[in-house]
Motif scaffolding. Structure first.
Motif, short mmCIF file in Angstrom:
data_model
loop_
_atom_site.label_atom_id
_atom_site.label_comp_id
_atom_site.label_asym_id
_atom_site.label_seq_id
_atom_site.Cartn_x
_atom_site.Cartn_y
_atom_site.Cartn_z
N LEU A 169 4.25 9.00 8.37
CA LEU A 169 4.89 8.48 7.17
C LEU A 169 5.87 9.53 6.67
O LEU A 169 5.52 10.71 6.57
N GLY A 170 7.09 9.10 6.33
CA GLY A 170 8.11 10.04 5.87
C GLY A 170 7.78 10.66 4.52
O GLY A 170 6.91 10.19 3.79
N MET A 171 8.51 11.72 4.20
CA MET A 171 8.31 12.40 2.91
C MET A 171 8.85 11.55 1.77
O MET A 171 9.86 10.89 1.90
N HIS A 172 8.16 11.60 0.65
CA HIS A 172 8.67 10.94 -0.56
C HIS A 172 9.57 11.92 -1.31
O HIS A 172 9.48 13.13 -1.10
N PRO A 173 10.47 11.43 -2.17
CA PRO A 173 11.43 12.31 -2.85
C PRO A 173 10.92 12.91 -4.16
O PRO A 173 11.68 13.59 -4.85
N PHE A 174 9.68 12.68 -4.51
CA PHE A 174 9.17 13.12 -5.81
C PHE A 174 8.69 14.57 -5.74
O PHE A 174 8.33 15.06 -4.69
N TYR A 175 8.69 15.24 -6.88
CA TYR A 175 8.32 16.65 -6.93
C TYR A 175 6.82 16.89 -6.91
O TYR A 175 6.37 17.97 -6.54
N GLU A 176 6.05 15.90 -7.32
CA GLU A 176 4.60 16.11 -7.41
C GLU A 176 3.85 14.94 -6.81
O GLU A 176 4.26 14.40 -5.78
N ASP A 177 2.76 14.54 -7.45
CA ASP A 177 1.85 13.53 -6.93
C ASP A 177 2.54 12.18 -6.69
O ASP A 177 3.41 11.78 -7.45
N ALA A 178 2.06 11.52 -5.65
CA ALA A 178 2.56 10.17 -5.36
C ALA A 178 1.41 9.32 -4.82
O ALA A 178 0.45 9.84 -4.23
N LEU A 179 1.52 8.03 -5.04
CA LEU A 179 0.60 7.07 -4.46
C LEU A 179 1.37 6.34 -3.37
O LEU A 179 2.42 5.75 -3.64
N LEU A 180 0.88 6.42 -2.13
CA LEU A 180 1.50 5.72 -1.02
C LEU A 180 0.79 4.38 -0.85
O LEU A 180 -0.44 4.32 -0.84
N ILE A 181 1.57 3.33 -0.76
CA ILE A 181 1.02 1.98 -0.64
C ILE A 181 1.45 1.42 0.71
O ILE A 181 2.65 1.27 0.97
N LEU A 182 0.49 1.16 1.56
CA LEU A 182 0.76 0.54 2.85
C LEU A 182 0.30 -0.90 2.79
O LEU A 182 -0.83 -1.17 2.37
N GLN A 183 1.18 -1.81 3.19
CA GLN A 183 0.79 -3.21 3.21
C GLN A 183 1.36 -3.85 4.48
O GLN A 183 2.40 -3.45 4.97
N PRO A 184 0.63 -4.83 5.01
CA PRO A 184 1.09 -5.47 6.24
C PRO A 184 2.46 -6.11 6.05
O PRO A 184 2.76 -6.65 4.98
N LYS A 185 3.28 -6.01 7.10
CA LYS A 185 4.58 -6.67 7.06
C LYS A 185 4.38 -8.18 7.03
O LYS A 185 3.32 -8.68 7.44
N GLN A 186 5.35 -8.90 6.54
CA GLN A 186 5.30 -10.36 6.49
C GLN A 186 5.02 -10.90 7.88
O GLN A 186 5.62 -10.44 8.85
N GLY A 187 4.09 -11.83 8.00
CA GLY A 187 3.76 -12.42 9.28
C GLY A 187 2.65 -11.71 10.02
O GLY A 187 2.21 -12.17 11.07
N ASN A 188 2.19 -10.58 9.52
CA ASN A 188 1.08 -9.85 10.18
C ASN A 188 -0.23 -10.14 9.50
O ASN A 188 -0.37 -10.37 8.39
#
Length: 77
Positions: A58-77
């Protein structure tokens, strides 16, 4: 850093306390990834999901501190 993860239905939520790429075991290419800034702005940005052999990065997020990463199935999966 301590990374925490939980399932919410078909979504996977990952707390990431640093700005760094995150390797995941297995093939997650059927998912989209979004980062949510937890530093008060609640900004959201899409992340890259790059499959490399048996690992997904997973690529880096642009925020300076904490982040919540949300993974969800692509449409049709």
């Amino acid at each position: 850093p301590q990374v925490r993860a939980a399932r919410r239905g078909r979504q996977v939520l990952i707390y990431l306390p640093v700005n760094a790429p995150l390797p995941l075991q297995g093939d997650w290419s059927g998912y989209t990834a979004t980062a949510l800034d937890l530093n008060g702005t609640e900004a959201r940005v899409p992340l890259t999901v790059d499959l490399q052999q048996e690992q997904t990065l997973l690529g880096m997020h642009p925020f300076y501190e904490d982040a919540l990463l949300i993974l969800q199935p692509k449409q049709g999966n």
